[in-house]
Enzyme design. Structure first.
Site, PDB file in Angstrom:
ATOM      1  N   ASP A 160      25.551  87.624  31.306  1.00 53.45           N
ATOM      2  CA  ASP A 160      24.110  87.744  31.572  1.00 53.45           C
ATOM      3  C   ASP A 160      23.318  87.496  30.290  1.00 53.45           C
ATOM      4  O   ASP A 160      22.264  86.854  30.293  1.00 53.45           O
ATOM      5  CB  ASP A 160      23.808  89.141  32.127  1.00 53.45           C
ATOM      6  N   HIS A 188      25.623  95.176  35.594  1.00 50.61           N
ATOM      7  CA  HIS A 188      25.876  93.751  35.882  1.00 50.61           C
ATOM      8  C   HIS A 188      25.636  93.554  37.378  1.00 50.61           C
ATOM      9  O   HIS A 188      26.557  93.438  38.183  1.00 50.61           O
ATOM     10  CB  HIS A 188      27.305  93.353  35.496  1.00 50.61           C
TER      11      HIS A 188
HETATM   12  P1  NAD Z   1      39.486  85.428  42.296  1.00 51.65           P
HETATM   13  O1  NAD Z   1      39.473  86.017  43.674  1.00 51.65           O
HETATM   14  O2  NAD Z   1      39.604  83.953  42.119  1.00 51.65           O
HETATM   15  O3  NAD Z   1      40.653  86.099  41.449  1.00 51.65           O
HETATM   16  C1  NAD Z   1      40.922  87.472  41.490  1.00 51.65           C
HETATM   17  C2  NAD Z   1      42.411  87.623  41.253  1.00 51.65           C
HETATM   18  O4  NAD Z   1      42.681  89.025  41.174  1.00 51.65           O
HETATM   19  C3  NAD Z   1      43.269  87.045  42.380  1.00 51.65           C
HETATM   20  O5  NAD Z   1      44.257  86.191  41.835  1.00 51.65           O
HETATM   21  C4  NAD Z   1      43.885  88.301  43.010  1.00 51.65           C
HETATM   22  O6  NAD Z   1      45.181  88.058  43.536  1.00 51.65           O
HETATM   23  C5  NAD Z   1      43.927  89.224  41.805  1.00 51.65           C
HETATM   24  N1  NAD Z   1      44.099  90.646  42.120  1.00 51.65           N
HETATM   25  C6  NAD Z   1      43.666  91.344  43.203  1.00 51.65           C
HETATM   26  N2  NAD Z   1      44.058  92.623  43.129  1.00 51.65           N
HETATM   27  C7  NAD Z   1      44.744  92.741  41.975  1.00 51.65           C
HETATM   28  C8  NAD Z   1      45.410  93.804  41.345  1.00 51.65           C
HETATM   29  N3  NAD Z   1      45.471  95.023  41.903  1.00 51.65           N
HETATM   30  N4  NAD Z   1      46.026  93.581  40.148  1.00 51.65           N
HETATM   31  C9  NAD Z   1      46.006  92.360  39.580  1.00 51.65           C
HETATM   32  N5  NAD Z   1      45.398  91.297  40.144  1.00 51.65           N
HETATM   33  C10 NAD Z   1      44.774  91.492  41.315  1.00 51.65           C
HETATM   34  O7  NAD Z   1      38.173  85.987  41.607  1.00 51.65           O
HETATM   35  P2  NAD Z   1      37.466  85.457  40.267  1.00 51.65           P
HETATM   36  O8  NAD Z   1      36.462  84.438  40.637  1.00 51.65           O
HETATM   37  O9  NAD Z   1      38.489  85.155  39.249  1.00 51.65           O
HETATM   38  O10 NAD Z   1      36.625  86.760  39.879  1.00 51.65           O
HETATM   39  C11 NAD Z   1      37.283  87.928  39.504  1.00 51.65           C
HETATM   40  C12 NAD Z   1      36.303  89.084  39.453  1.00 51.65           C
HETATM   41  O11 NAD Z   1      35.350  88.881  38.419  1.00 51.65           O
HETATM   42  C13 NAD Z   1      35.499  89.300  40.719  1.00 51.65           C
HETATM   43  O12 NAD Z   1      35.403  90.694  40.967  1.00 51.65           O
HETATM   44  C14 NAD Z   1      34.126  88.741  40.376  1.00 51.65           C
HETATM   45  O13 NAD Z   1      33.124  89.309  41.165  1.00 51.65           O
HETATM   46  C15 NAD Z   1      34.037  89.158  38.930  1.00 51.65           C
HETATM   47  N6  NAD Z   1      33.063  88.447  38.096  1.00 51.65           N
HETATM   48  C16 NAD Z   1      32.446  89.180  37.131  1.00 51.65           C
HETATM   49  C17 NAD Z   1      31.559  88.561  36.276  1.00 51.65           C
HETATM   50  C18 NAD Z   1      30.882  89.346  35.168  1.00 51.65           C
HETATM   51  O14 NAD Z   1      30.062  88.757  34.448  1.00 51.65           O
HETATM   52  N7  NAD Z   1      31.156  90.621  34.977  1.00 51.65           N
HETATM   53  C19 NAD Z   1      31.280  87.203  36.415  1.00 51.65           C
HETATM   54  C20 NAD Z   1      31.943  86.490  37.409  1.00 51.65           C
HETATM   55  C21 NAD Z   1      32.832  87.119  38.257  1.00 51.65           C
HETATM   56  C1  LMR Z   2      28.295  86.564  38.333  1.00 47.13           C
HETATM   57  O1  LMR Z   2      27.470  87.197  37.659  1.00 47.13           O
HETATM   58  O2  LMR Z   2      28.394  85.326  38.282  1.00 47.13           O
HETATM   59  C2  LMR Z   2      29.210  87.306  39.279  1.00 47.13           C
HETATM   60  O3  LMR Z   2      29.276  88.654  38.934  1.00 47.13           O
HETATM   61  C3  LMR Z   2      28.750  87.099  40.673  1.00 47.13           C
HETATM   62  C4  LMR Z   2      29.650  87.728  41.706  1.00 47.13           C
HETATM   63  O4  LMR Z   2      29.087  88.389  42.624  1.00 47.13           O
HETATM   64  O5  LMR Z   2      30.887  87.583  41.630  1.00 47.13           O
END
Ligand code: NAD
Ligand code: LMR
Length: 355
Positions: A160, A188
């Site tokens: 962010d 977030h």
């Molecule tokens: P994704 O679904 O592509 O990958 C998530 C992975 O986690 C999958 O491979 C899944 O099998 C694995 N997983 C599920 N449960 C698990 C466990 N108990 N132990 C280990 N692995 C496990 O998702 P992504 O696009 O890689 O996003 C991951 C997370 O990050 C999401 O929660 C998303 O919302 C978050 N995110 C946060 C931000 C931020 O700025 N904080 C930004 C983008 C995404």
């Molecule tokens: C982001 O900020 O891109 C993600 O946290 C959005 C989401 O909901 O996974």
């Protein structure tokens, strides 16, 4: 003699952020070009084959800094001896699921991974939680890993923060590297408060406040716009965005905008920002510059203690410190409080899911 390798855990490593993140770590983007690493990649059994594919690609890329790869679905093996843990794994919200359903699944994952980290990670392991709800997952991890120092558990709001720098750079047509000291306060989520009141831009005649360079108040926030969103919903937001491009709403809604455009949530920017977060934490922030990190609140700026809340921080010698003494105007105060209220509600919801 070369440095000892640092062990870096990435959970959810077979997912899309994981796929963008592990090559960055193996290339030295996170810990520097002279720091060898051993990657620990953890995922769940249904993703085991894909995880093995990522391991094969890491071998094929022949990264000179990469001294080993542990690819596992066993949480104990994944956590053993790690110096840095980047917690990306989690359960995404699916169609028809309520917020509480996804919160319930994720907080129980973070509760059990807290115990594994506490028992098996290296002493002084630094933890960054990326998976949503990032602040509350980090709080649950902290509460269920009481022997990990609270200063070692953080969540990602650097994405962010970087989005805010990017929007300022676009608006002023300046290099993003010349913009600094934006702040993300709070959660977030869309209640976060992206604050430009202390941000500056390097110009040929010295550093100038962003507030001085963008005189148009409507760019930051448009009160009427917010009221119309409340009254008429998101379509007003989309339509008004075309007219104004308000800073606060754009940064708050950027994650949703990426999902709409990509049909997937942000991954390369999330991975890159996770590298920025750890790099600055471990190697330090540049002089005169702060960054935003979700950290355990000590009550600074009258934010309730006991929340993981995003603050402006500087880092030295592997420790972050909240920047103190910044002026907070009346509008900012309301926004700081609003996002704190949401985090307090999330905390209660998380605990109700665990009971
Ligand atoms: P994704 O679904 O592509 O990958 C998530 C992975 O986690 C999958 O491979 C899944 O099998 C694995 N997983 C599920 N449960 C698990 C466990 N108990 N132990 C280990 N692995 C496990 O998702 P992504 O696009 O890689 O996003 C991951 C997370 O990050 C999401 O929660 C998303 O919302 C978050 N995110 C946060 C931000 C931020 O700025 N904080 C930004 C983008 C995404
Ligand atoms: C982001 O900020 O891109 C993600 O946290 C959005 C989401 O909901 O996974």
């Amino acid at each position: 003699m070369g440095k000892e390798p640092v062990r870096v855990l990435v959970t959810g490593a077979a997912g899309q952020i994981g796929y963008a993140l592990v090559p960055m770590i193996a290339r030295g983007v996170m810990l520097g070009p002279d720091q060898p690493v051993i990657l620990h990649m953890l995922d769940i059994p249904p993703a085991a084959e894909a995880l093995n594919g990522v391991k094969m690609e890491l071998v094929d890329a022949a990264f000179p800094l990469l001294k080993g790869v542990v690819a596992t679905t066993d949480v104990v093996e994944g956590c053993t001896g790690v110096n840095i843990a980047i917690m990306v794994g989690g359960f995404p919200r699916k169609e028809g699921m309520e917020r509480k359903d996804v919160m319930s699944k994720n907080v129980s994952i973070y509760k059990s991974q807290a115990s594994a980290l506490e028992k098996h990670a290296a002493a002084n392991c630094k933890v960054l939680v990326v998976a949503n709800p990032a602040n509350t997952n980090a709080l649950i991890l902290k509460e269920f890993a009481p022997s990990i120092p609270e200063k070692n558990i953080t969540c990602l709001t650097r994405l962010d923060h970087n989005r805010a720098l990017g929007q300022i750079s676009e608006r002023l047509n300046v290099q993003v590297s010349d913009v600094k000291n934006a702040i993300i306060w709070g959660n977030h989520s869309s209640t976060q408060y992206p604050d430009v009141n202390h941000a500056t831009v390097k110009t040929p005649s010295g550093e100038k406040p962003v507030r001085e360079l963008v005189a148009d108040d409507a760019w930051y926030e448009n009160g009427l716009l917010l009221i119309s969103i409340i009254l008429f919903g998101l379509s007003t937001l989309k339509c008004s965005h075309k007219l104004h491009g308000e800073f606060i709403a754009t940064v708050q809604q950027r994650g949703a905008a990426i999902i709409k455009a990509r049909k997937l949530s942000s991954a390369l920017s999330a991975a890159s920002s996770a590298c920025d977060h750890i790099r600055d934490w471990v190697l330090g922030t540049p002089e005169g510059t702060w960054v935003s990190m979700g950290v355990y609140s000590d009550g600074s700026y009258n934010v309730p203690a006991g929340l993981i809340y995003s603050f402006p921080v500087t880092c030295r010698n592997g420790e972050w410190t909240i920047v103190q003494g910044l002026s907070i105007d009346e509008l900012s105060r309301k926004k700081l409080d609003l996002t704190a209220e949401e985090l307090t509600e999330e905390k209660a919801l998380a605990y109700s899911c665990l009971s």
